[in-house]
Design an enzyme around this catalytic site. Structure first.
Site, short mmCIF file in Angstrom:
data_model
loop_
_atom_site.label_atom_id
_atom_site.label_comp_id
_atom_site.label_asym_id
_atom_site.label_seq_id
_atom_site.Cartn_x
_atom_site.Cartn_y
_atom_site.Cartn_z
N LYS A 14 0.84 -1.21 0.00
CA LYS A 14 0.00 0.00 0.00
C LYS A 14 0.88 1.26 0.00
CE LYS A 14 -3.79 -2.49 2.16
NZ LYS A 14 -4.65 -2.77 3.32
N GLN A 58 -4.61 -1.50 9.45
CA GLN A 58 -4.50 -2.84 8.86
C GLN A 58 -5.00 -3.90 9.85
OE1 GLN A 58 -3.58 -3.38 5.65
NE2 GLN A 58 -3.94 -5.55 5.88
N ASP A 81 -11.18 2.45 3.96
CA ASP A 81 -11.52 1.02 3.87
C ASP A 81 -13.04 0.82 3.74
OD1 ASP A 81 -9.40 -0.85 3.95
OD2 ASP A 81 -9.05 -0.49 6.09
N1 GUN Z 1 -6.90 -7.05 6.29
C1 GUN Z 1 -7.27 -7.85 5.27
N2 GUN Z 1 -7.87 -7.13 4.31
C2 GUN Z 1 -7.88 -5.85 4.73
C3 GUN Z 1 -8.35 -4.63 4.17
O1 GUN Z 1 -8.92 -4.57 3.08
N3 GUN Z 1 -8.16 -3.52 4.92
C4 GUN Z 1 -7.56 -3.56 6.14
N4 GUN Z 1 -7.46 -2.42 6.82
N5 GUN Z 1 -7.12 -4.66 6.68
C5 GUN Z 1 -7.28 -5.80 5.98
#
Ligand code: GUN
Length: 245
Positions: A14, A58, A81
């Site tokens: 990211k 995350q 998100d």
């Molecule tokens: N963990 C697994 N997928 C995601 C996601 O799309 N966003 C976040 N913040 N954590 C995750």
């Protein structure tokens, strides 16, 4: 937070994507023992920092942290998100700013492949808040006939064999076999599972499924990069929304 190796890879990807897009980013790699109050304090600071448009925690968070409390603490207008209940509700009624990144990435793949969802039998295997539930809603918005399957579903293969569009998001390696797929179906594999031999594999057994499917996504390199692309899209949108406030 903590040492989850998969999370480290996702966060690094990211960060890299932000760099490629010219998006300024800050990473906070908090130690496992950080308290919930400390994490909430950081979120509050970022909620109020005008130079920050989007915030992402995350997942998963360590056991002593309550995931729902953390998600609820992120300002909805910075929730790139789209996990905050305000944003989840807005998606439900079809009046949203942000879509959750993975389901939105799946819809983008479908659209760019020239596949029309309207009237199709869509089966989503998995009912998580991150993928399964919002995925079903997005397919419904495009007039698909949607079935959500999960661990308690009886005769799963009969349901999946009926699918024109099959989205697998269960987190079990090679769970969907070729024999469970309808001839010519569109098969989208959201799973990212690490096998004991360190290799990545999806929720779909690719070797048997690709012989039956009309279109199929690989793992890695299918849905994963789309998730990140949609995160960048949400972040740009958040910057525009928050600038005009
Ligand atoms: N963990 C697994 N997928 C995601 C996601 O799309 N966003 C976040 N913040 N954590 C995750």
């Amino acid at each position: 937070m903590g040492e989850d190796p998969a999370s480290r890879v996702y966060v690094r990807n990211k960060e890299r994507a932000c760099e490629e897009c010219g998006i300024y980013s800050e990473k906070y790699a908090l130690p496992e023992e950080t308290t919930q109050e400390e994490l909430l304090g950081l979120i509050d600071t970022l909620n109020n920092k005008t130079s920050i448009s989007g915030i992402l925690v995350q997942l998963p968070v360590p056991k002593h942290i309550d995931e729902k409390t953390i998600i609820n603490a992120i300002a909805p207008n910075k929730d790139v998100d789209a996990f905050h209940p305000v944003n989840v509700g807005k998606i439900m009624v079809g009046n949203y700013d942000f879509l959750p990144c993975t389901p939105a990435g799946v819809m983008e793949l479908i659209k760019e492949s020239g596949i029309d969802v309207e009237g199709k039998e869509c089966v989503v295997v998995g009912r998580s808040n991150i993928v399964g539930k919002p995925q079903a809603m997005l397919l419904l918005h495009q007039n698909g006939t949607v079935t959500i399957c999960h661990s308690k579903t009886k005769d799963l293969a009969a349901k999946t064999k009926n699918a024109d569009i099959l989205v697998a998001a269960v987190g079990i390696p090679n769970f969907i076999k070729g024999g469970m797929i309808k001839e010519g179906a569109v098969v989208i594999d959201v799973g990212i599972n690490r096998l004991e031999n360190k290799k990545l594999c999806g929720d779909v057994e690719f070797e048997t499924a690709e012989k039956i499917a009309g279109a199929i996504t690989p793992v890695p390199g299918g849905v994963g990069p789309m998730t990140i692309a949609m995160l960048m899209k949400n972040t740009v949108k958040a910057a525009i929304i928050n600038k005009s406030k």
